[in-house]
Design a protein around this motif. Structure first.
Motif, PDB file in Angstrom:
ATOM      1  N   GLN A  40     -35.435   9.016  53.386  1.00  0.00           N
ATOM      2  CA  GLN A  40     -35.727   8.717  51.989  1.00  0.00           C
ATOM      3  C   GLN A  40     -36.056   9.982  51.200  1.00  0.00           C
ATOM      4  OE1 GLN A  40     -38.588   5.608  51.435  1.00  0.00           O
ATOM      5  NE2 GLN A  40     -38.445   5.668  49.208  1.00  0.00           N
ATOM      6  N   LEU A  41     -36.910  10.840  51.807  1.00  0.00           N
ATOM      7  CA  LEU A  41     -37.317  12.063  51.103  1.00  0.00           C
ATOM      8  C   LEU A  41     -36.146  12.986  50.880  1.00  0.00           C
ATOM      9  CD1 LEU A  41     -40.799  13.086  52.521  1.00  0.00           C
ATOM     10  CD2 LEU A  41     -40.182  12.320  50.195  1.00  0.00           C
ATOM     11  N   LYS A  42     -35.339  13.157  51.930  1.00  0.00           N
ATOM     12  CA  LYS A  42     -34.191  14.047  51.875  1.00  0.00           C
ATOM     13  C   LYS A  42     -33.245  13.606  50.747  1.00  0.00           C
ATOM     14  CE  LYS A  42     -31.091  16.286  55.123  1.00  0.00           C
ATOM     15  NZ  LYS A  42     -30.701  16.442  56.495  1.00  0.00           N
ATOM     16  N   MET A  43     -33.025  12.313  50.663  1.00  0.00           N
ATOM     17  CA  MET A  43     -32.100  11.794  49.666  1.00  0.00           C
ATOM     18  C   MET A  43     -32.706  11.911  48.262  1.00  0.00           C
ATOM     19  SD  MET A  43     -30.664   8.562  51.908  1.00  0.00           S
ATOM     20  CE  MET A  43     -29.416   7.844  50.857  1.00  0.00           C
ATOM     21  N   GLN A  44     -33.974  11.584  48.157  1.00  0.00           N
ATOM     22  CA  GLN A  44     -34.598  11.624  46.831  1.00  0.00           C
ATOM     23  C   GLN A  44     -34.811  13.058  46.341  1.00  0.00           C
ATOM     24  OE1 GLN A  44     -37.764   8.737  47.423  1.00  0.00           O
ATOM     25  NE2 GLN A  44     -36.513   7.127  46.481  1.00  0.00           N
ATOM     26  N   ASP A  45     -35.063  13.977  47.283  1.00  0.00           N
ATOM     27  CA  ASP A  45     -35.173  15.394  46.902  1.00  0.00           C
ATOM     28  C   ASP A  45     -33.868  15.877  46.306  1.00  0.00           C
ATOM     29  OD1 ASP A  45     -37.719  15.599  47.654  1.00  0.00           O
ATOM     30  OD2 ASP A  45     -37.366  16.714  49.526  1.00  0.00           O
ATOM     31  N   LEU A  46     -32.780  15.492  46.954  1.00  0.00           N
ATOM     32  CA  LEU A  46     -31.462  15.912  46.480  1.00  0.00           C
ATOM     33  C   LEU A  46     -31.203  15.348  45.082  1.00  0.00           C
ATOM     34  CD1 LEU A  46     -28.879  17.427  47.315  1.00  0.00           C
ATOM     35  CD2 LEU A  46     -27.963  15.231  48.031  1.00  0.00           C
ATOM     36  N   LEU A  47     -31.540  14.075  44.893  1.00  0.00           N
ATOM     37  CA  LEU A  47     -31.316  13.441  43.588  1.00  0.00           C
ATOM     38  C   LEU A  47     -32.098  14.146  42.490  1.00  0.00           C
ATOM     39  CD1 LEU A  47     -31.265   9.702  44.649  1.00  0.00           C
ATOM     40  CD2 LEU A  47     -29.400  10.925  43.537  1.00  0.00           C
ATOM     41  N   SER A  48     -33.258  14.697  42.858  1.00  0.00           N
ATOM     42  CA  SER A  48     -34.076  15.365  41.842  1.00  0.00           C
ATOM     43  C   SER A  48     -33.405  16.652  41.349  1.00  0.00           C
ATOM     44  CB  SER A  48     -35.475  15.648  42.399  1.00  0.00           C
ATOM     45  OG  SER A  48     -35.372  16.649  43.400  1.00  0.00           O
ATOM     46  N   LEU A  49     -32.435  17.160  42.121  1.00  0.00           N
ATOM     47  CA  LEU A  49     -31.720  18.382  41.704  1.00  0.00           C
ATOM     48  C   LEU A  49     -30.504  18.055  40.840  1.00  0.00           C
ATOM     49  CD1 LEU A  49     -31.584  20.166  45.193  1.00  0.00           C
ATOM     50  CD2 LEU A  49     -33.196  20.613  43.329  1.00  0.00           C
ATOM     51  N   SER A  50     -30.169  16.769  40.748  1.00  0.00           N
ATOM     52  CA  SER A  50     -28.926  16.377  40.092  1.00  0.00           C
ATOM     53  C   SER A  50     -28.961  16.584  38.583  1.00  0.00           C
ATOM     54  CB  SER A  50     -28.647  14.899  40.395  1.00  0.00           C
ATOM     55  OG  SER A  50     -27.658  14.425  39.536  1.00  0.00           O
ATOM     56  N   LYS A  51     -27.829  17.101  38.067  1.00  0.00           N
ATOM     57  CA  LYS A  51     -27.698  17.247  36.608  1.00  0.00           C
ATOM     58  C   LYS A  51     -26.817  16.140  36.048  1.00  0.00           C
ATOM     59  CE  LYS A  51     -27.885  22.214  37.295  1.00  0.00           C
ATOM     60  NZ  LYS A  51     -26.958  23.259  37.772  1.00  0.00           N
ATOM     61  N   SER A  52     -26.528  15.135  36.864  1.00  0.00           N
ATOM     62  CA  SER A  52     -25.621  14.069  36.447  1.00  0.00           C
ATOM     63  C   SER A  52     -26.337  13.091  35.524  1.00  0.00           C
ATOM     64  CB  SER A  52     -25.145  13.290  37.668  1.00  0.00           C
ATOM     65  OG  SER A  52     -24.839  14.149  38.732  1.00  0.00           O
ATOM     66  N   ASN A  53     -25.541  12.322  34.768  1.00  0.00           N
ATOM     67  CA  ASN A  53     -26.104  11.200  34.020  1.00  0.00           C
ATOM     68  C   ASN A  53     -26.537  10.113  34.993  1.00  0.00           C
ATOM     69  OD1 ASN A  53     -23.409  11.926  32.005  1.00  0.00           O
ATOM     70  ND2 ASN A  53     -25.514  12.169  31.295  1.00  0.00           N
ATOM     71  N   TYR A  54     -25.733   9.992  36.057  1.00  0.00           N
ATOM     72  CA  TYR A  54     -26.079   9.046  37.113  1.00  0.00           C
ATOM     73  C   TYR A  54     -25.587   9.647  38.414  1.00  0.00           C
ATOM     74  CZ  TYR A  54     -25.832   5.143  40.334  1.00  0.00           C
ATOM     75  OH  TYR A  54     -25.981   4.350  41.438  1.00  0.00           O
ATOM     76  N   CYS A  55     -26.317   9.422  39.484  1.00  0.00           N
ATOM     77  CA  CYS A  55     -25.909   9.968  40.771  1.00  0.00           C
ATOM     78  C   CYS A  55     -26.388   9.022  41.868  1.00  0.00           C
ATOM     79  CB  CYS A  55     -26.557  11.348  40.930  1.00  0.00           C
ATOM     80  SG  CYS A  55     -26.072  12.209  42.426  1.00  0.00           S
ATOM     81  N   ASP A  56     -25.560   8.807  42.876  1.00  0.00           N
ATOM     82  CA  ASP A  56     -26.075   8.078  44.035  1.00  0.00           C
ATOM     83  C   ASP A  56     -25.598   8.702  45.348  1.00  0.00           C
ATOM     84  OD1 ASP A  56     -23.507   6.913  44.374  1.00  0.00           O
ATOM     85  OD2 ASP A  56     -24.093   5.046  43.400  1.00  0.00           O
ATOM     86  N   ILE A  57     -26.353   8.414  46.398  1.00  0.00           N
ATOM     87  CA  ILE A  57     -26.064   8.941  47.734  1.00  0.00           C
ATOM     88  C   ILE A  57     -26.103   7.777  48.717  1.00  0.00           C
ATOM     89  CG2 ILE A  57     -26.752  10.615  49.502  1.00  0.00           C
ATOM     90  CD1 ILE A  57     -28.639  11.807  47.394  1.00  0.00           C
ATOM     91  N   ARG A  58     -25.112   7.759  49.591  1.00  0.00           N
ATOM     92  CA  ARG A  58     -25.146   6.786  50.692  1.00  0.00           C
ATOM     93  C   ARG A  58     -25.047   7.546  51.998  1.00  0.00           C
ATOM     94  NH1 ARG A  58     -20.279   3.603  50.984  1.00  0.00           N
ATOM     95  NH2 ARG A  58     -19.478   4.686  49.176  1.00  0.00           N
ATOM     96  N   ILE A  59     -25.805   7.151  52.979  1.00  0.00           N
ATOM     97  CA  ILE A  59     -25.646   7.717  54.316  1.00  0.00           C
ATOM     98  C   ILE A  59     -25.552   6.544  55.296  1.00  0.00           C
ATOM     99  CG2 ILE A  59     -26.765   9.080  56.136  1.00  0.00           C
ATOM    100  CD1 ILE A  59     -27.830  10.866  53.808  1.00  0.00           C
ATOM    101  N   GLU A  60     -24.570   6.611  56.172  1.00  0.00           N
ATOM    102  CA  GLU A  60     -24.333   5.481  57.070  1.00  0.00           C
ATOM    103  C   GLU A  60     -24.140   5.958  58.496  1.00  0.00           C
ATOM    104  OE1 GLU A  60     -21.492   3.249  53.760  1.00  0.00           O
ATOM    105  OE2 GLU A  60     -20.709   3.655  55.753  1.00  0.00           O
ATOM    106  N   GLU A  61     -24.688   5.189  59.428  1.00  0.00           N
ATOM    107  CA  GLU A  61     -24.375   5.426  60.829  1.00  0.00           C
ATOM    108  C   GLU A  61     -23.979   4.092  61.452  1.00  0.00           C
ATOM    109  OE1 GLU A  61     -27.030   7.790  63.118  1.00  0.00           O
ATOM    110  OE2 GLU A  61     -25.803   7.552  64.917  1.00  0.00           O
ATOM    111  N   THR A  62     -22.731   4.022  61.886  1.00  0.00           N
ATOM    112  CA  THR A  62     -22.205   2.773  62.422  1.00  0.00           C
ATOM    113  C   THR A  62     -21.848   2.961  63.884  1.00  0.00           C
ATOM    114  OG1 THR A  62     -21.305   2.125  60.280  1.00  0.00           O
ATOM    115  CG2 THR A  62     -20.334   1.067  62.188  1.00  0.00           C
ATOM    116  N   GLU A  63     -22.266   2.012  64.691  1.00  0.00           N
ATOM    117  CA  GLU A  63     -21.911   2.056  66.099  1.00  0.00           C
ATOM    118  C   GLU A  63     -21.006   0.863  66.393  1.00  0.00           C
ATOM    119  OE1 GLU A  63     -25.107   3.269  68.539  1.00  0.00           O
ATOM    120  OE2 GLU A  63     -23.905   3.188  70.363  1.00  0.00           O
TER     121      GLU A  63
END
Lengths: 427, 458
Positions: B2-25
């Motif tokens: 959560q922190l890693k993703m939200q830290d990255l979003l705080s650097l964004s200059k976009s009007n909107y930005c999203d991140i998805r991370i997935e691990e599928t087995e």
């Protein structure tokens, strides 16, 4: 790579890695919509022990230990196999890398797509175009426990052009999706003109009665009806007793005008490569020569089971063609068209893949078909289906083969006139 | 995470930005003929960043989570490039920030079943099929289960963890008499229960028997018929023919398609109701949140024979002044979400099967769907098998039943809807653009349609 470290006592194995990166420019409804890029790094480990094979696959970085664990878990129950991995051989390297393509700036991809759309909307302002251009860099690496270790790189440009024109409740869609290794091999001008010409023909609807007609298949739709031929040539279907061509090498199966080959190391072929997924050298060889069945398409396992040599066509899920090339005839397209008093040109099919390919019966919806009257296109025929048996069609019903080949996916094909073909029309 | 993703979003200059991370087995097992064909285990790990600036979307996908800031900047650069070409402003339908964790409520967790037990169960079905009839020549058995840890964060302040499970299988029998080859199958699927794979003994034997019996059935004579579609075929029809046309990202920029699919347009009889739902728990395609973090819902597409809704993402909803419906889905981290179906259904009607048969002098009963294709206006679907209808009664079996027609005319020609609604979880998936297969399910009762073209030699 480090396959050796991943193997335990008594295990044979191969480790395959595909590393890809791509940039895609997408226009939807005539406007630049998206720019995407992506990187993937996928590795597949196959292990053989006590005559059984296990497979693991992974895209997570630094996860080789778990990859080995997954492959090893499936070893106890995996399929029984009896083949051996190939040793290193001399490989011919086809020209499949285009420095110009990989260095092409984003702006040029955008401009090329925009030019295409401008041309389409000049023809008709209501045309909705979808264009996507993807440039790709691929790196393949394979290592096995028999000493094979090699790699190659390949560039690719994958294009989708789709044009849609709706007039009233009349919806007209035409598309093509060329795929090449070199940027300059995409014929933008010509592809656009072809699509627009077919759109133009399709704006008038004309009636046609159900019945038997001569039908002109262009390379794109010939590819659709060649699927059963591909299926019957596939070594897996031969091993399983599904293919009607089992034990028939050397026999006349089609008309002597029909010649089809697998071309594995053709320069600039969309599916050319030095070696296949299993480390067997790719090559060029006839499949059907002057109507005679010459070879099947094999991987290590099917070659072993049929007591034949592997053909450099091992894929991720069994045997897989490289490039499929059909020999051209000597009729120009206009000659073929002019020879038809009343018939059909099929430029798009839908659902032609359904049904049992080994029976050779192909029937599908004609999503884009034109009535030919006295050697000229008269207009679009809607709500029609075609039905033919390819064994009969390619044996007894080929009227003419065109002289101009065109790439459709990984197939290089001429147009072919087949007579008669059964057409059923609604109403 | 959560922190890693939200830290990255705080650097964004976009009007909107999203991140998805997935691990599928993934576990995959297939049988063909007498032998096991493939057994495979996979890890599919990766992530993606999507950036909206002005009018432009950028999208970057990756397997490595290092240099995330560089990847964010690349997505932003792509978005800015588009925005320079077509300056303007894309807005997204507003969404409340959501913080949530969703865990699968398993009836039976497939990860707790050993590979051995899975392989033995499938081998058991394989044997039942092979022994069912001497004309059975081969089998095609496929089983998979996938478990995904899905993390989503966006610049509106949402962070969601969602556990996703997808289980499916197909137990197919091929019969041959040396000349012809026929096929029939049992299919299953679920998002929370390995039990969906159990208890098919009788069904696989019956399917094998049907495949064998079809060998002697004549090919249906091509022509126009009154057709009764069984729930599986009707489900295939509603998905392929109408569901795809309801995907709003296709509609909003094409004024002609918009006209065809405009709210209030009439298609079909006044008792036709079609919906797409993400809330039919346990069925494939159903989940709490879509790939933009929008909660899913039950969305009516046709109510009383009138178009009442579309399948929206946040972008399409803003463009069409509608509510996002939770239909923005991606097959995995390598793709951005687009408008897709979940569980698409024709609601039950008033008729019994006998009532539907009555009044048909000559017709076809199309049973099971092998597959279908549509280009928006035209469709082609192939039934697993068919049966002629003569003088209001089911008559002899027929094979090679392929239906074709115009979507809108076919909807208008529906004249009876059964009361026997079922949801079908087939192991296949839905394809749109390059994204396939996406888990979906379909539901329908029997439906009756007038004037359907059936292909075949006439």
């Amino acid at each position: 790579m480090q396959l050796k470290k991943m193997l335990q006592a008594g295990e044979q194995g191969d480790l395959y890695r595909k590393q890809s990166s791509h940039t895609t420019v997408q226009f939807a409804n005539n406007r630049l919509k998206k720019i995407n890029s992506g990187e993937t790094n996928r590795e597949v480990l196959r292990l053989i022990k006590n005559g059984r094979i296990g497979i693991g696959e992974n895209t997570k970085p630094n996860n080789r230990e778990y990859l080995s664990k997954m492959a090893r878990e499936t070893l106890d129950y995996g399929p029984r196999v009896d083949f051996a991995f190939p040793a290193q051989t001399r490989l011919k390297k086809p020209e499949i890398w285009d420095e110009e393509l990989v260095n092409l700036p984003l702006e040029e991809l955008i401009q090329t797509a925009q030019d295409f759309i401008n041309k389409a909307t000049q023809y008709h302002p209501d045309i909705q175009a979808e264009v996507s251009i993807q440039k790709e860099k691929n790196f393949f690496e394979l290592e096995n426990s028999a000493g094979f270790s090699s790699s190659f790189r390949q560039s690719q440009v994958k294009v989708l052009f789709a044009l849609r024109l709706i007039e009233g409740k009349n919806l007209l869609v035409n598309y093509s999706f060329p795929q090449r290794t070199h940027w300059r091999d995409i014929d933008w001008e010509n592809d656009c003109e072809n699509l627009l010409r077919e759109i133009d023909w399709g704006r008038t609807n004309v009636p046609l009665r159900s019945g038997n007609y001569p039908v002109l298949f262009i390379p794109e739709t010939l590819a659709d009806i060649l699927h059963p031929v591909e299926a019957c040539l596939n070594g897996q279907a031969v091993v399983r007793g599904l293919s009607p061509w089992e034990n028939r090498l050397g026999e006349q199966v089609f008309s002597s005008e029909f010649s089809l080959s697998n071309q594995g190391i053709l320069d600039r072929g969309p599916a050319s490569k030095p070696f296949d997924r299993e480390g067997v050298a790719c090559s060029s060889f006839p499949l059907i020569e002057k109507g005679r069945l010459k070879n099947y398409v094999l991987d290590l396992e099917t070659a072993h089971k049929l007591d034949l040599s592997p053909t450099g066509t091992g894929g991720e899920n069994g045997p897989d063609f490289n490039n499929l090339v059909m020999e051209p005839g000597n009729n120009s397209f206009s000659e073929m068209l002019e020879s038809i008093d009343e018939g059909l040109l099929i430029a798009g099919t839908m659902g032609a893949w359904a049904g049992n390919p080994y029976g050779g019966q192909v029937s599908g919806n004609i999503s884009l078909g034109y009535k030919i009257k006295n050697g000229r296109i008269e207009g679009r025929v809607k709500d029609a289906m075609f039905s033919l048996n390819i064994f009969q069609a390619f044996k007894e019903r080929i009227s003419a083969i065109g002289s101009e080949q065109k790439w459709a996916d990984n197939m290089l094909l001429p147009p072919v006139l087949i007579n008669p073909v059964n057409i059923s029309i609604k109403g | 995470m959560q922190l890693k993703m939200q830290d990255l979003l705080s650097l964004s200059k976009s009007n909107y930005c999203d991140i998805r991370i997935e691990e599928t087995e993934v576990t995959f097992i297939s049988f063909r003929g007498r032998e096991i064909e493939k057994m495979e285990r996979k890890i599919q790990f990766g992530g993606c960043i999507r950036s909206l600036i002005g009018n432009g979307w950028g999208f970057v996908s990756f397997n490595h989570l290092d240099d995330l800031e560089k990847k964010l900047r690349l997505a932003e650069e792509q978005a800015s490039t588009i925005n320079r070409v077509k300056n303007g402003s894309t807005t997204l339908a507003p969404a409340e920030p959501i913080e949530d964790e969703v865990f699968t409520k398993y009836l039976e967790d497939p990860r707790k079943i050993t590979l051995k037990e899975k392989a033995e169960l499938l081998e058991h079905y394989n044997q039942l099929i092979l022994k069912a009839d001497p004309r059975i020549t081969s089998t095609r058995i496929v089983y998979f289960d996938k478990h995904t840890n899905w993390y989503f964060a966006n610049s509106d302040g949402s962070f969601i963890y969602q556990e996703k499970t997808d289980i499916g299988g197909n137990l197919g029998a091929t019969a041959s008499d040396g000349q012809d080859r026929t096929y029939d199958a049992v299919s299953f699927g679920s998002t929370n229960d390995f039990g969906t794979a159990r208890g098919h003994d009788e069904a696989v034997i019956a399917a094998a028997q049907r495949a064998a019996d079809q060998l002697t059935a004549p090919t249906v004579k091509g022509g126009e018929y009154t057709v009764i579609l069984d729930p599986e075929m009707a489900g295939l029809f509603v998905h392929e023919a109408f569901g795809h046309l309801s995907e709003a990202d296709e509609i909003y920029e094409d004024k002609n398609l918009l006209k065809l699919m405009q709210l209030g347009t009439r298609y079909g009889p006044s008792f036709l109701n079609i919906y797409d739902s993400g809330r039919e728990w346990g069925n494939r395609g159903c989940m709490q949140y879509d790939d933009e973090g929008t909660p899913t819902e039950k969305t009516y597409l046709i109510k009383g024979g009138e178009v009442v809704g579309h399948l929206h993402s946040r972008e399409s909803a803003a463009k069409m002044e509608a509510r996002p419906t939770g239909n923005a889905r991606a097959i995995n981290y390598r793709f951005p979400p687009i408008c897709r179906m979940r569980s698409t259904c024709i609601e039950a009607g008033p008729d019994t099967f006998e009532e539907m048969l009555s009044g048909i002098d000559l017709g076809v009963y199309a049973i099971g769907g092998i597959g279908g294709e549509t280009n928006g206006e035209l469709f082609t679907f192939t039934a697993t098998r068919g049966q002629m209808i003569r003088n209001g009664r089911l008559a002899e079996p027929v094979k090679n039943v392929t239906l074709t027609g115009n979507v809108f005319h076919t909807l208008d020609n529906i004249d009876r809807i059964g009361k026997d609604f079922v949801i079908l979880n087939n192991a296949g998936g839905c394809g749109k653009f390059e994204q396939s297969p996406l888990p979906t399910s379909e539901g329908s009762p029997h439906i009756r349609v007038q004037n359907v073209v059936i292909g075949g030699e006439s």
